[in-house]
Design an enzyme around this catalytic site. Structure first.
Site, PDB file in Angstrom:
ATOM      1  CG  HIS A  93      -1.492   1.747   1.891  1.00  0.00           C
ATOM      2  ND1 HIS A  93      -2.704   2.192   0.624  1.00  0.00           N
ATOM      3  CD2 HIS A  93      -1.879   2.347   2.582  1.00  0.00           C
ATOM      4  CE1 HIS A  93      -3.015   2.998   0.982  1.00  0.00           C
ATOM      5  NE2 HIS A  93      -2.129   3.416   1.882  1.00  0.00           N
ATOM      6  CE1 TYR A 120       4.717  -5.400 -21.468  1.00  0.00           C
ATOM      7  CE2 TYR A 120       3.904  -4.669 -22.755  1.00  0.00           C
ATOM      8  CZ  TYR A 120       5.497  -5.280 -21.949  1.00  0.00           C
ATOM      9  OH  TYR A 120       5.647  -6.170 -23.265  1.00  0.00           O
TER      10      TYR A 120
END
Length: 219
Positions: A93, A120
């Site tokens: 995170h 991608y």
């Protein structure tokens, strides 16, 4: 991954992300699920660019801390992600600037914070749902993220992350390096989207289907 390897890898990834501007100050946290089911997680208010292996918090499967400095306030979220997907071995995170900016400016939609503007992004990241604002460390966030994971698994399109409103991305994968790659691709795509003034055209259905058939992209 054993405990010694995981401690070193968390510190390596933290330094790499910090040096390249994907994290700043004491924002963000990293965890790894060990082979024995215990979880290593960065300490609360730690700078990811200056982690010390022996200070990482070791948490058992019941959520009790075994050793290290006090665990990140988001440990409940990390544990929830691991419980919802047994394929996940690392959670990251951060408060990545472009993704936080995107949540403030306005996401593409609730199910997909960004459109599929690059191949991608489709192949390496996939769908990223939006989690509405809750205070840092709010236990309800874990419940909301688990619901997103379970819903995605049922549809046959498992997710690799979410965006927390005003708090940044949470991503996960089978290893720290793979999770870090998802984070980087996600943040760079948000940057491109914002640079286009949120006007870049997404790939069309035919182009995405080619990515599915050629590379096994989940979209």
């Amino acid at each position: 991954m054993n405990e010694s390897q995981a401690r070193a890898e968390i510190c390596r990834i933290g330094t790499s992300l910090y040096m390249r501007g994907y994290v700043h100050a004491s924002a963000g946290n990293i965890s790894v699920r060990l082979d024995d089911g215990n979880i290593l997680i960065t300490p609360t208010d730690a700078c990811l660019g200056n982690l010390v292996p022996q200070e990482l918090a070791l948490i058992n499967s019941g959520g009790e801390q075994i050793n290290g400095s006090p665990a990140s306030k988001t440990v409940l979220l990390h544990r929830g992600i691991y419980s919802a997907n047994n394929q996940v071995s690392c959670v990251i995170h951060t408060h990545a600037s472009h993704l936080v900016s995107l949540s403030i400016r306005g996401i593409w939609n609730e199910a997909d914070i960004l459109p599929p503007i690059t191949p991608y992004y489709v192949m390496k990241v996939g769908h990223i749902p939006f989690i509405s604002y809750r205070r840092p460390g709010d236990p309800e966030v874990a419940t909301m993220v688990i619901e997103c994971i379970n819903k995605a698994i049922k549809t046959g399109k498992p997710i690799r992350g979410v965006l927390l409103d005003r708090l940044g991305p949470v991503v996960w994968h089978q290893s720290p390096s793979m999770a870090s790659a998802v984070l980087e691709e996600l943040e760079e795509t948000a940057k491109l989207w914002l640079m286009s003034n949120c006007q870049a055209a997404p790939l069309n259905d035919e182009q995405i289907e080619v990515l599915r058939s050629t590379f096994g992209a989940i979209w």
